[in-house]
Design a protein around this motif. Structure first.
Motif, PDB file in Angstrom:
ATOM      1  N   ILE A  70     102.716  -3.665 132.231  1.00  0.00           N
ATOM      2  CA  ILE A  70     103.066  -2.349 132.754  1.00  0.00           C
ATOM      3  C   ILE A  70     102.406  -1.282 131.892  1.00  0.00           C
ATOM      4  O   ILE A  70     102.699  -1.159 130.706  1.00  0.00           O
ATOM      5  CB  ILE A  70     104.593  -2.142 132.775  1.00  0.00           C
ATOM      6  N   ALA A  71     101.521  -0.513 132.511  1.00  0.00           N
ATOM      7  CA  ALA A  71     100.813   0.534 131.783  1.00  0.00           C
ATOM      8  C   ALA A  71     101.416   1.922 132.011  1.00  0.00           C
ATOM      9  O   ALA A  71     101.095   2.855 131.275  1.00  0.00           O
ATOM     10  CB  ALA A  71      99.338   0.558 132.195  1.00  0.00           C
ATOM     11  N   ASP A  72     102.258   2.056 132.995  1.00  0.00           N
ATOM     12  CA  ASP A  72     102.846   3.352 133.322  1.00  0.00           C
ATOM     13  C   ASP A  72     103.906   3.712 132.285  1.00  0.00           C
ATOM     14  O   ASP A  72     104.953   3.072 132.186  1.00  0.00           O
ATOM     15  CB  ASP A  72     103.478   3.298 134.714  1.00  0.00           C
ATOM     16  N   GLU A  73     103.631   4.744 131.501  1.00  0.00           N
ATOM     17  CA  GLU A  73     104.550   5.144 130.440  1.00  0.00           C
ATOM     18  C   GLU A  73     105.882   5.626 130.983  1.00  0.00           C
ATOM     19  O   GLU A  73     106.906   5.533 130.311  1.00  0.00           O
ATOM     20  CB  GLU A  73     103.905   6.246 129.588  1.00  0.00           C
ATOM     21  N   ARG A  74     105.880   6.149 132.216  1.00  0.00           N
ATOM     22  CA  ARG A  74     107.144   6.631 132.785  1.00  0.00           C
ATOM     23  C   ARG A  74     108.109   5.473 133.014  1.00  0.00           C
ATOM     24  O   ARG A  74     109.309   5.597 132.747  1.00  0.00           O
ATOM     25  CB  ARG A  74     106.870   7.375 134.098  1.00  0.00           C
ATOM     26  N   VAL A  75     107.596   4.364 133.511  1.00  0.00           N
ATOM     27  CA  VAL A  75     108.442   3.195 133.727  1.00  0.00           C
ATOM     28  C   VAL A  75     108.960   2.652 132.395  1.00  0.00           C
ATOM     29  O   VAL A  75     110.138   2.345 132.244  1.00  0.00           O
ATOM     30  CB  VAL A  75     107.670   2.111 134.492  1.00  0.00           C
ATOM     31  N   LEU A  76     108.068   2.556 131.426  1.00  0.00           N
ATOM     32  CA  LEU A  76     108.467   2.057 130.109  1.00  0.00           C
ATOM     33  C   LEU A  76     109.498   2.978 129.461  1.00  0.00           C
ATOM     34  O   LEU A  76     110.439   2.503 128.802  1.00  0.00           O
ATOM     35  CB  LEU A  76     107.236   1.920 129.207  1.00  0.00           C
TER      36      LEU A  76
END
Length: 326
Positions: free
Chosen positions: A99-105
């Protein structure tokens, strides 16, 4: 997130987290996105909380694996307090692999660190993923995918001398081995593997038993009695023979699980003063769901006995409520 408790089979309490509505909506959306990414990575022997895979699929995988492969020993592994022991640091590292999406992380990190409300007091969560959230089962699957699945698959290919089958449903793991030595070496390696990631095998419930088509003959020859059974997903698995003499795995409803049977006194007692029509409808719905799950080959006699017991209890309760009962 508010915390509540439900009873477990061993008498302990299972903590359940109840997220607020906003978190439920966001968690479900995040689970749909992250789950689609990881679905192509998860291995075939992982069955828990995945689309198109149910508990009966895992049960059938165990039965087919034992009967069609060279399985003589079964390792029934139990992880001690798995959902409460998940290491947040490792879980975030695992997520960052795909997962590259910082919002999800960022959302996942907030959910992990949110803590719970217990008896009106906020308790910070330093580890674990509270059960009850929409994304918790997926996070648990991701954690065990890296900690157990990939490692166990490689161990099977590189170190096993005979056949090995693996079936995992969430944190419930059943493995079959052709040779006892393979099973013992795997269990020792698994203890060390889990220790590296903050997990621990429950030594009281984890055991290796002789199980398979030759188990009864071998144990009889050594004067050891009948083969032991093991429990998995609500069923006790037993070595048995068909009328023609062929080996098969007999599955019977596990009797040690509290609060799941429609005739459980604690559940019926709460409806003592409800209208008879409402209680009857509730019993029918409860039994229908129970029957749909437990109606597997070889278990029908147990179901019929439970149904007769349910009818008997219901009739006795009606007689106690009626002043004209004879």
């Amino acid at each position: 997130m508010e915390r509540t408790y439900i009873p477990k089979a061993d008498g302990r309490q299972r903590p359940i987290g109840k997220p607020v509505l906003e978190d439920k909506i966001v968690q479900r959306s995040a689970a749909a996105v992250v789950g689609a990414v990881y679905e192509v990575d998860f291995l075939g022997f992982s069955y828990g909380f995945r689309p198109g895979r149910k508990q009966h699929d895992a049960l059938d995988a165990v039965t087919v694996g034992i009967t069609r492969r060279k399985v003589n020993w079964v390792l029934d592994a139990d992880i001690r307090g798995f959902f409460d022991a998940i290491d947040h640091g490792w879980l975030v590292k695992f997520l960052e692999h795909r997962i590259a999406d910082e919002r999800v992380l960022r959302h996942v990190k907030k959910w992990l660190a949110a803590g719970v409300m217990e008896d009106g007091e906020w308790v910070q969560a330093e580890k674990g993923s509270p059960q009850g959230g929409s994304i918790s089962p997926l996070l648990a699957n991701i954690y065990l995918h890296y900690v157990f699945d990939l490692w166990a698959h490689q161990w099977r290919q590189r170190h096993a001398q005979g056949d090995v089958i693996i079936v995992r449903y969430a944190d419930d793991i059943v493995m079959g081995f052709q040779y006892a030595a393979d099973g013992e070496r795997f269990r020792e390696a698994l203890v060390e593997r889990f220790r590296q990631f903050g997990l621990e095998l429950n030594t009281d419930k984890t055991r290796m038993i002789e199980f398979g088509r030759f188990a009864a003959t071998n144990r009889q020859r050594h004067g050891q009695g009948k083969p032991e059974s093991f429990d998995f997903l609500g069923f006790t698995h037993i070595c048995a023979r068909t009328r023609e003499g062929w080996f098969h795995v007999l599955r019977r409803t596990t009797r040690s699980t509290p609060g799941v049977r429609p005739q459980d006194p604690r559940r019926a007692r709460r409806r003592t003063h409800d209208p008879i029509r409402d209680v009857g409808a509730w019993l029918r719905a409860s039994w229908r769901g129970y029957e749909q799950y437990h109606a597997v080959p070889g278990n029908l006699a147990t179901l019929w006995a439970l149904r007769d017991d349910l009818i008997r209890r219901w009739r006795l309760r009606l007689r106690r409520r009626s002043q004209r009962a004879t």
